[in-house]
Design a protein around this motif. Sequence first.
Motif, short mmCIF file in Angstrom:
data_model
loop_
_atom_site.label_atom_id
_atom_site.label_comp_id
_atom_site.label_asym_id
_atom_site.label_seq_id
_atom_site.Cartn_x
_atom_site.Cartn_y
_atom_site.Cartn_z
N UNK A 112 8.63 6.76 -1.31
CA UNK A 112 7.40 7.08 -0.61
C UNK A 112 6.66 5.81 -0.25
N UNK A 113 5.43 5.97 0.14
CA UNK A 113 4.61 4.84 0.58
C UNK A 113 3.32 4.83 -0.21
N UNK A 114 2.94 3.66 -0.72
CA UNK A 114 1.64 3.51 -1.39
C UNK A 114 0.64 3.10 -0.32
N UNK A 115 -0.24 4.02 0.03
CA UNK A 115 -1.16 3.74 1.14
C UNK A 115 -2.08 2.56 0.83
N UNK A 116 -2.50 2.47 -0.44
CA UNK A 116 -3.43 1.41 -0.83
C UNK A 116 -2.70 0.17 -1.35
N UNK A 117 -1.47 -0.04 -0.87
CA UNK A 117 -0.67 -1.17 -1.35
C UNK A 117 -1.37 -2.51 -1.09
N UNK A 118 -1.20 -3.44 -2.03
CA UNK A 118 -1.71 -4.80 -1.81
C UNK A 118 -0.68 -5.65 -1.08
N UNK A 119 0.59 -5.26 -1.17
CA UNK A 119 1.67 -6.00 -0.53
C UNK A 119 2.65 -5.02 0.08
N UNK A 120 3.17 -5.36 1.26
CA UNK A 120 4.16 -4.49 1.88
C UNK A 120 5.05 -5.28 2.82
N UNK A 151 17.36 1.01 6.76
CA UNK A 151 15.97 0.59 6.92
C UNK A 151 15.25 0.86 5.61
N UNK A 152 14.40 -0.11 5.24
CA UNK A 152 13.66 0.09 3.99
C UNK A 152 12.26 -0.51 4.15
N UNK A 153 11.30 0.15 3.55
CA UNK A 153 9.94 -0.38 3.47
C UNK A 153 9.56 -0.40 1.99
N UNK A 154 9.02 -1.53 1.56
CA UNK A 154 8.56 -1.67 0.18
C UNK A 154 7.03 -1.77 0.21
N UNK A 155 6.39 -0.97 -0.60
CA UNK A 155 4.94 -1.12 -0.80
C UNK A 155 4.72 -1.27 -2.30
N UNK A 171 5.12 0.39 -7.47
CA UNK A 171 6.03 -0.02 -6.39
C UNK A 171 6.79 1.20 -5.91
N UNK A 172 6.90 1.31 -4.57
CA UNK A 172 7.66 2.41 -3.97
C UNK A 172 8.51 1.87 -2.83
N UNK A 173 9.55 2.62 -2.52
CA UNK A 173 10.33 2.27 -1.33
C UNK A 173 10.41 3.50 -0.43
#
Length: 139
Positions: free
Chosen positions: A20-28, A39-43, A54-56
């Motif tokens: 999933x996605x951490x909307x309030x992530x400090x880093x992405x 394709x991958x997104x890290x938050x 941490x989520x992907x």
Amino acid sequence: MRELYQEVILDHNKRPRNKGVIEEASHRAEGHNPLCGDQVAITLVLRDGLVEQVKFDGQGCAISTASASMLTEAVLGKTPEEARALSHAFYELVTDHASSEIDYGELAALEGVKDFPTRVKCATLAWHTLESALEGKGA
Ligand code: ZN
């Protein structure tokens, strides 16, 4: 190929952890492996010098998904320096030889990709993306 797809890899692919996605992530950061289409997104949230969450997210082959899923469990609670060190050790695991000073845990299941050079990028995609995120790129 059967040796490559060990049970732990299939399990992480079927039931990805921390997806999933951490909307309030400090880093992405986002990463793409054109060779395979992964394709991958890290938050992640860094708090008090530790990876607190941490989520992907994204889509890709079983190897890339399992690697990203294992990554989220492996770096949780670590400092950015520890996470980076683990990332480098993981790269050694899947390309050359495992570091004897690292407890790889489930990550060791991915060692088999070193015999399949085209899959190395699948396994390392999430880790490169994590490093980009920690460097603050795209934050
Ligand atoms: Zn792939």
